[in-house]
Design an enzyme around this catalytic site. Structure first.
Site, PDB file in Angstrom:
ATOM      1  N   MET A   1       0.814  -1.215   0.000  1.00 54.86           N
ATOM      2  CA  MET A   1       0.000   0.000   0.000  1.00 54.86           C
ATOM      3  C   MET A   1       0.851   1.270   0.000  1.00 54.86           C
ATOM      4  SD  MET A   1      -3.011  -1.070  -0.231  1.00 54.86           S
ATOM      5  CE  MET A   1      -3.937   0.419   0.102  1.00 54.86           C
TER       6      MET A   1
ATOM      7  N   GLN B   1       2.871   3.246  10.880  1.00 53.39           N
ATOM      8  CA  GLN B   1       3.431   1.919  10.640  1.00 53.39           C
ATOM      9  C   GLN B   1       4.938   2.001  10.410  1.00 53.39           C
ATOM     10  OE1 GLN B   1       2.910  -0.858   6.988  1.00 53.39           O
ATOM     11  NE2 GLN B   1       1.294  -1.456   8.417  1.00 53.39           N
TER      12      GLN B   1
ATOM     13  N   CYS C   1       5.008  -6.906   4.577  1.00 52.89           N
ATOM     14  CA  CYS C   1       5.403  -6.441   3.248  1.00 52.89           C
ATOM     15  C   CYS C   1       6.233  -7.511   2.537  1.00 52.89           C
ATOM     16  CB  CYS C   1       6.202  -5.152   3.358  1.00 52.89           C
ATOM     17  SG  CYS C   1       6.711  -4.505   1.737  1.00 52.89           S
TER      18      CYS C   1
ATOM     19  N   GLY D   1      -7.232  -9.387   3.489  1.00 57.22           N
ATOM     20  CA  GLY D   1      -6.974 -10.060   2.224  1.00 57.22           C
ATOM     21  C   GLY D   1      -8.239 -10.326   1.434  1.00 57.22           C
TER      22      GLY D   1
END
Length: 301
Positions: free
Chosen positions: A1, A54, A84, A185
């Site tokens: 993202m 984050q 990630c 997801g």
């Protein structure tokens, strides 16, 4: 993202009911060394409550200091990225590479949790590959280290974004720990959300499903609350939202960088619409905010 969860896009998602938003991931090392780009990524709105920052990294001491800086900036939680899958991050041992080093990940969480008073959360994947789907074991270690919420993406690192998110495995993580588990997801509508909620998750995290469709949050909120699902915005409203987003992105980054970001974000708004391929091509040529305004307002309803 990365590149998507900027402040302007988060504000748009909140308009449609997103209850918790998270910044793009930021290097703990870069933040500690006062990297300007990292600080820009941590832009947040005073009305953005609650919002998490984050972080990614592998060194407990650096992550602890970065977490302290996140708390000082007024964030309500600090999220540790262990999900990630891109080589740029995993090659340095960060992101989902930590699923292969769960003890290191636990030390990172412990250092962060000891450094701040705000909640420390983490995002993980199902595992590194199909032979090592160790999310339940990793989750137990992180809980013991002090994590307060876990978000689980049901794919392995090897899958990246191919195949389907394994909701059954997410349910196994729910059963393995006592902290809240957020499922992630493939949630692109109420049907998939219902499947995920059936696994006992405490919440749903939406990423790619909301790109170009921030109104997805309103649909999901209605489902969870038992209300009728609202209709998607009409074409004119979608165009207005796109322009609002572009103006926000340019305010954050300046018109030059902002419009390069908008080439990708704008294309998502034309997905699944008549002439989408041509509109995506035109988005790739955007240079000025006025170009986007003309593109949006000149499109037939």
């Amino acid at each position: 993202m990365a590149g998507n969860t900027n402040l302007a896009y988060r504000r748009l998602c909140r308009k449609f009911g997103a209850e918790l938003t998270t910044t793009e991931m930021v290097s703990a090392c870069a933040l500690v060394h006062q990297d300007r780009k990292s600080l820009r990524l941590l832009a947040r709105g005073e009305d953005e409550v609650p919002v998490a920052a984050q972080l990614f990294g592998t060194e407990p001491a650096l992550l602890a200091e970065a977490a302290r800086r996140v708390e000082d900036l007024g964030f309500h939680a600090v999220d540790f990225n262990m999900g990630c899958p891109v080589p740029k991050i995993t090659g340095g041992g960060g992101g989902s590479a930590l699923l292969r080093e769960p003890e290191t990940a636990a030390r990172c969480i412990e250092a962060m949790a000891s450094a701040v008073s705000i909640p420390v959360t983490a995002k993980i994947r199902a595992g590194w590959d199909d032979a090592h789907r160790n999310a339940p074991e990793v989750a137990r270690l992180l809980e013991a280290a002090g994590v307060q919420v876990l978000t689980v993406h049901g794919r392995t690192r090897e899958q990246k974004y191919a195949g389907r998110s394994d909701y059954r495995l997410i349910g196994e993580v729910v059963a393995a720990v006592s902290v809240p588990v957020i499922g992630n997801g493939d949630v692109d509508g109420p049907e998939r959300a219902a499947e995920l909620l059936a696994q006992g998750v405490a919440g749903i995290a939406v990423g790619r499903g909301a790109l170009g469709r921030p109104w997805l949050f309103a649909r999901l909120a209605a489902q969870i609350d038992g209300r009728p699902e609202p209709p998607p915005p009409a074409a004119a409203e979608r165009r207005r939202l796109l322009i609002e987003l572009a103006e926000g992105v340019c305010a954050l980054h300046g018109e030059g960088i902002g419009m390069r970001i908008m080439r990708r974000l704008a294309a998502d708004f034309f997905r699944d619409t008549p002439g989408a391929a041509e509109m995506r091509r035109r988005c790739q040529r955007l240079e000025r905010l006025e170009d986007l305004r003309r593109l949006a307002l000149g499109r037939a309803a």
